[in-house]
Design a protein around this motif. Structure first.
Motif, mmCIF file in Angstrom:
data_model
loop_
_atom_site.group_PDB
_atom_site.id
_atom_site.type_symbol
_atom_site.label_atom_id
_atom_site.label_comp_id
_atom_site.label_asym_id
_atom_site.label_seq_id
_atom_site.Cartn_x
_atom_site.Cartn_y
_atom_site.Cartn_z
ATOM 1 N N GLY A 101 0.790 -1.226 0.000
ATOM 2 C CA GLY A 101 0.000 0.000 0.000
ATOM 3 C C GLY A 101 0.818 1.269 0.000
ATOM 4 N N VAL A 102 2.087 1.178 0.418
ATOM 5 C CA VAL A 102 2.986 2.349 0.414
ATOM 6 C C VAL A 102 4.336 1.925 -0.166
ATOM 7 C CG1 VAL A 102 1.904 3.659 2.270
ATOM 8 C CG2 VAL A 102 3.511 1.845 2.841
ATOM 9 N N GLU A 103 4.299 1.180 -1.251
ATOM 10 C CA GLU A 103 5.483 0.549 -1.796
ATOM 11 C C GLU A 103 6.507 1.573 -2.303
ATOM 12 O OE1 GLU A 103 2.414 0.024 -2.737
ATOM 13 O OE2 GLU A 103 1.881 -2.107 -2.670
ATOM 14 N N PRO A 104 7.785 1.411 -1.891
ATOM 15 C CA PRO A 104 8.829 2.241 -2.483
ATOM 16 C C PRO A 104 9.091 1.777 -3.915
ATOM 17 C CG PRO A 104 9.804 0.628 -0.985
ATOM 18 C CD PRO A 104 8.319 0.495 -0.868
ATOM 19 N N THR A 105 9.281 2.710 -4.789
ATOM 20 C CA THR A 105 9.481 2.368 -6.199
ATOM 21 C C THR A 105 10.777 2.956 -6.722
ATOM 22 O OG1 THR A 105 8.166 4.274 -6.873
ATOM 23 C CG2 THR A 105 7.023 2.162 -6.702
ATOM 24 N N GLY A 106 11.303 2.323 -7.758
ATOM 25 C CA GLY A 106 12.524 2.782 -8.408
ATOM 26 C C GLY A 106 12.230 3.192 -9.831
ATOM 27 N N ARG A 107 13.169 2.864 -10.701
ATOM 28 C CA ARG A 107 13.012 3.217 -12.106
ATOM 29 C C ARG A 107 11.779 2.554 -12.697
ATOM 30 N NH1 ARG A 107 18.237 1.957 -15.373
ATOM 31 N NH2 ARG A 107 16.875 2.860 -17.005
ATOM 32 N N LEU A 108 11.089 3.289 -13.544
ATOM 33 C CA LEU A 108 9.891 2.810 -14.234
ATOM 34 C C LEU A 108 8.795 2.387 -13.259
ATOM 35 C CD1 LEU A 108 11.626 0.682 -17.035
ATOM 36 C CD2 LEU A 108 10.862 3.077 -17.146
ATOM 37 N N ASP A 109 8.806 2.987 -12.051
ATOM 38 C CA ASP A 109 7.801 2.710 -11.022
ATOM 39 C C ASP A 109 7.767 1.245 -10.600
ATOM 40 O OD1 ASP A 109 6.919 5.269 -10.634
ATOM 41 O OD2 ASP A 109 5.396 5.152 -12.210
ATOM 42 N N ARG A 110 8.908 0.578 -10.684
ATOM 43 C CA ARG A 110 8.973 -0.824 -10.258
ATOM 44 C C ARG A 110 9.220 -0.890 -8.755
ATOM 45 N NH1 ARG A 110 12.496 -4.524 -14.215
ATOM 46 N NH2 ARG A 110 11.434 -6.069 -12.920
ATOM 47 N N LEU A 111 8.659 -1.916 -8.130
ATOM 48 C CA LEU A 111 8.812 -2.092 -6.679
ATOM 49 C C LEU A 111 10.290 -2.220 -6.314
ATOM 50 C CD1 LEU A 111 7.637 -2.680 -3.851
ATOM 51 C CD2 LEU A 111 7.489 -5.092 -4.510
ATOM 52 N N ASP A 112 10.708 -1.409 -5.358
ATOM 53 C CA ASP A 112 12.098 -1.400 -4.910
ATOM 54 C C ASP A 112 12.208 -2.197 -3.604
ATOM 55 O OD1 ASP A 112 14.687 -0.921 -4.224
ATOM 56 O OD2 ASP A 112 14.508 1.269 -4.140
ATOM 57 N N LEU A 113 12.336 -3.520 -3.733
ATOM 58 C CA LEU A 113 12.402 -4.367 -2.544
ATOM 59 C C LEU A 113 13.717 -4.206 -1.791
ATOM 60 C CD1 LEU A 113 10.657 -7.757 -3.452
ATOM 61 C CD2 LEU A 113 10.039 -6.141 -1.658
ATOM 62 N N VAL A 114 14.769 -3.778 -2.472
ATOM 63 C CA VAL A 114 16.046 -3.552 -1.790
ATOM 64 C C VAL A 114 15.869 -2.466 -0.723
ATOM 65 C CG1 VAL A 114 18.420 -2.756 -2.065
ATOM 66 C CG2 VAL A 114 17.419 -4.308 -3.762
ATOM 67 N N THR A 115 15.220 -1.370 -1.123
ATOM 68 C CA THR A 115 14.951 -0.297 -0.155
ATOM 69 C C THR A 115 14.006 -0.777 0.937
ATOM 70 O OG1 THR A 115 15.274 1.410 -1.823
ATOM 71 C CG2 THR A 115 13.983 2.022 0.116
ATOM 72 N N ALA A 116 12.981 -1.559 0.569
ATOM 73 C CA ALA A 116 12.029 -2.070 1.557
ATOM 74 C C ALA A 116 12.742 -2.930 2.603
ATOM 75 C CB ALA A 116 10.940 -2.882 0.860
ATOM 76 N N ARG A 117 13.611 -3.831 2.141
ATOM 77 C CA ARG A 117 14.336 -4.695 3.081
ATOM 78 C C ARG A 117 15.214 -3.858 4.007
ATOM 79 N NH1 ARG A 117 15.575 -7.554 -1.826
ATOM 80 N NH2 ARG A 117 14.187 -9.355 -2.109
ATOM 81 N N ALA A 118 15.878 -2.861 3.463
ATOM 82 C CA ALA A 118 16.752 -2.021 4.276
ATOM 83 C C ALA A 118 15.961 -1.274 5.344
ATOM 84 C CB ALA A 118 17.495 -1.030 3.373
ATOM 85 N N GLN A 119 14.773 -0.786 4.985
ATOM 86 C CA GLN A 119 13.945 -0.070 5.963
ATOM 87 C C GLN A 119 13.440 -1.005 7.055
ATOM 88 O OE1 GLN A 119 11.352 1.592 2.887
ATOM 89 N NE2 GLN A 119 12.008 3.659 3.442
ATOM 90 N N VAL A 120 13.087 -2.239 6.672
ATOM 91 C CA VAL A 120 12.656 -3.216 7.671
ATOM 92 C C VAL A 120 13.804 -3.535 8.617
ATOM 93 C CG1 VAL A 120 11.927 -5.613 8.015
ATOM 94 C CG2 VAL A 120 10.830 -4.216 6.254
ATOM 95 N N ARG A 121 15.013 -3.705 8.080
ATOM 96 C CA ARG A 121 16.177 -4.003 8.934
ATOM 97 C C ARG A 121 16.463 -2.844 9.887
ATOM 98 N NH1 ARG A 121 18.364 -6.107 3.931
ATOM 99 N NH2 ARG A 121 18.313 -8.399 3.996
ATOM 100 N N SER A 122 16.286 -1.615 9.413
ATOM 101 C CA SER A 122 16.523 -0.452 10.265
ATOM 102 C C SER A 122 15.551 -0.431 11.443
ATOM 103 C CB SER A 122 16.386 0.827 9.439
ATOM 104 O OG SER A 122 16.529 1.967 10.262
ATOM 105 N N ILE A 123 14.270 -0.701 11.176
ATOM 106 C CA ILE A 123 13.277 -0.752 12.259
ATOM 107 C C ILE A 123 13.594 -1.906 13.193
ATOM 108 C CG2 ILE A 123 10.828 -1.121 12.776
ATOM 109 C CD1 ILE A 123 10.221 0.251 10.056
ATOM 110 N N ASN A 124 13.989 -3.044 12.634
ATOM 111 C CA ASN A 124 14.383 -4.199 13.442
ATOM 112 C C ASN A 124 15.452 -3.825 14.452
ATOM 113 O OD1 ASN A 124 12.848 -6.426 12.708
ATOM 114 N ND2 ASN A 124 14.134 -6.974 10.984
ATOM 115 N N GLU A 125 16.494 -3.165 13.964
ATOM 116 C CA GLU A 125 17.639 -2.833 14.815
ATOM 117 C C GLU A 125 17.261 -1.812 15.882
ATOM 118 O OE1 GLU A 125 20.585 -1.530 12.079
ATOM 119 O OE2 GLU A 125 20.833 -3.510 11.143
ATOM 120 N N THR A 126 16.425 -0.864 15.518
ATOM 121 C CA THR A 126 16.047 0.196 16.458
ATOM 122 C C THR A 126 15.269 -0.361 17.646
ATOM 123 O OG1 THR A 126 15.968 1.828 14.677
ATOM 124 C CG2 THR A 126 14.816 2.384 16.723
#
Length: 503
Positions: A101-126
């Motif tokens: 519902g709030v998907e980060p996107t990259g080139r050509l509006d494709r789902l950017d799962l790399v950024t999503a994983r990094a954000q999840v890891r950041s919340i995990n660590e915090t």
């Protein structure tokens, strides 16, 4: 972020769900919110989350009035809710669920799962959540699924987090871990609302407690100065007993015997794995375990609702392995299902109609193909009185009753006839302390009168309060057994067994 509800009133036609509610939720604080079923907790929180607009009153964030046109506005304002029933897609990964519902996107509006994983890891660590972003949600135990829901809320930058019955399906050890997470959120400055029926937990985790009754705030206080008895009396309006009175334990002959039982799921995986179990007359056997370890399949097999892949069932000396649900019912097996609205009641039917869902064909209520409604109505009225169903008419739709009263309708239907065995699955799930007290008393009375009782509950306190013998299910098997009448019984040992550990 500080949030204030000022003079909130919410009406639905002639019904007032909340009346002039004043509530303050402060940053860096856990507010415990208590109340009976129908007290208005859910309505109040849905107003705060933007799902309902208040009939009167206003919401202030950091002293400034706000008005939500919908839940999107509340989320944008920093309000998030972790619901009791998880809203996750099992075949998606953790990261995919979090960003849905709030998907980060990259080139050509494709789902950017790399950024999503990094954000999840950041919340995990915090917050010390320790969830693998690439794990499939369907493969995670319930404790980790709950953490995914928390990550979803934090991913949307929530500063106020509402937890609705958050420990309902957790083991004692998972509850301890969950409380650490709640405290880390609080210490990071988040405002927390903690809604629960478990008085001992709210006394442990809350910094301040507010109690709703009949849509109004009737009490507030410091948990350090309150007891469970104080809170229960504020919720119900009368003293509540937490001890289940039972006659001395004197079990009779074996009533139910389960031998080598195997039950398969729809995908042919094992739900119940060669399980052996006995229940005696005059005995309450409690099955403890985290939900999803085969308890539902076991109950359905015992009541004739699921096909048995292997093993035998004997009841009162006779083989019932292939007996139909109606045959088992006529033999005196009563069943309180785990989901009262989906499998226990027909909400649009009247209370009287629901009272005879499984006995309408009985000679008491039927003259050939014709139902004798006068007899049905008299029996329903009598059962409503005997089992304390609070209604002004048995002709009201059962769906209009509170959760506790709906549960009493099921108990009245199942226990107002001649029974030998009561199978009760989650008999007090989601209901308040007053109704729990009543239901526990009726279950204990059935045992004292010589019935066998089998209780399945994810609430360890309920298992400990009622059971003469406790068995623990894990992955379809019984992995431990305890004497429920032993005053030195170890909650830790039971909790470890529920998690599959042995020490």
């Amino acid at each position: 972020m500080d949030v204030e509800l000022r003079g909130i009133t919410k009406r639905f036609g002639p019904i007032t769900a909340n009346r002039n509610v004043n509530l303050t939720i402060r940053a860096g604080e856990v507010l415990g919110l208590l109340g009976e079923n129908g007290a208005g907790k859910s309505t109040l929180m849905t107003v705060l989350c933007g799902l309902y607009s208040p009939s009167e009153g206003e919401i202030l964030i950091d002293g400034k009035p706000v008005r939500f046109a919908g839940p999107g506005d509340a989320i944008a304002a920093g309000i998030g809710m972790v619901h009791q029933h998880f809203m996750l897609i099992p075949v998606f990964s953790v990261a995919e669920n979090v960003v849905l519902g709030v998907e980060p996107t990259g080139r050509l509006d494709r789902l950017d799962l790399v950024t999503a994983r990094a954000q999840v890891r950041s919340i995990n660590e915090t917050y010390g959540l320790e969830v693998d972003p690439d794990a499939l949600v369907g493969d995670l135990p319930v404790g980790l699924q709950q953490r995914v829901e928390i990550i979803k809320v934090l991913f949307r930058s929530a500063e106020l987090v509402i937890f609705d019955e958050p420990t309902a399906v957790l083991t004692p050890q998972e509850v301890e871990d969950f409380f650490k997470i709640v405290r880390s959120l609080r210490d990071d400055g988040k405002a927390i609302v903690f809604i629960t029926h478990k008085l001992n937990e709210i006394l442990e985790i809350a910094d301040r407690i507010s109690v709703l009754r009949a849509g109004e705030i009737v009490g507030e206080g410091d948990p350090k100065a309150l007891s469970e008895a104080d809170l229960a009396e504020m919720m119900v309006g009368r003293p509540v007993s937490f001890t289940v009175a039972k006659a001395p334990f004197a079990p009779g002959e074996v009533l139910l015997e389960v031998d080598d039982l195997t039950v398969l799921r729809d995908d042919d995986s094992l739900a119940v794995d060669r399980l052996d179990l006995q229940v005696h007359r005059g005995e309450i056997v409690g099955i403890a375990g985290v939900q999803g370890n085969g308890q539902t399949a076991l109950v359905e097999a015992l009541t004739g609702l699921a096909r048995i892949a292997g093993g035998t069932l004997r009841f009162a000396g006779g083989d019932i392995t292939r007996a139909s649900t109606r045959e088992r019912h006529r033999l005196g097996i009563a069943h309180i299902p785990e989901d009262r609205q989906r499998t226990g009641l027909i909400p649009a039917f009247t209370i009287a109609e629901n009272m005879v869902l499984d006995t309408y064909y009985d000679e008491r209520f039927s003259a050939g193909p014709v139902i004798r409604w006068d007899a049905v109505n008299r029996a329903a009225a009598r059962a409503s009185i005997d089992f304390d169903v609070r209604t002004d008419s048995v002709f009201n739709a059962v769906g209009t009753l509170s959760g506790g009263n709906q549960q009493k309708v099921i108990i009245a239907r199942e226990m107002s006839r001649d029974t030998q065995l009561l199978i009760a699955a989650q008999p007090t799930r989601g209901i308040d302390v007053g109704s729990i007290e009543y239901i526990h008393r009726r279950i204990a009375e059935a045992r004292d009168e010589g019935d066998g009782v089998l209780i399945v509950s994810s609430e360890l306190d309920e298992i400990l309060a009622l059971s003469d013998r406790i068995v623990v299910m894990f992955r379809g098997r019984i992995v431990a057994e305890f004497d429920g009448n032993d005053p030195g019984i170890s909650r830790k040992a039971i909790g470890l067994a529920m998690a599959g550990a042995t020490a």
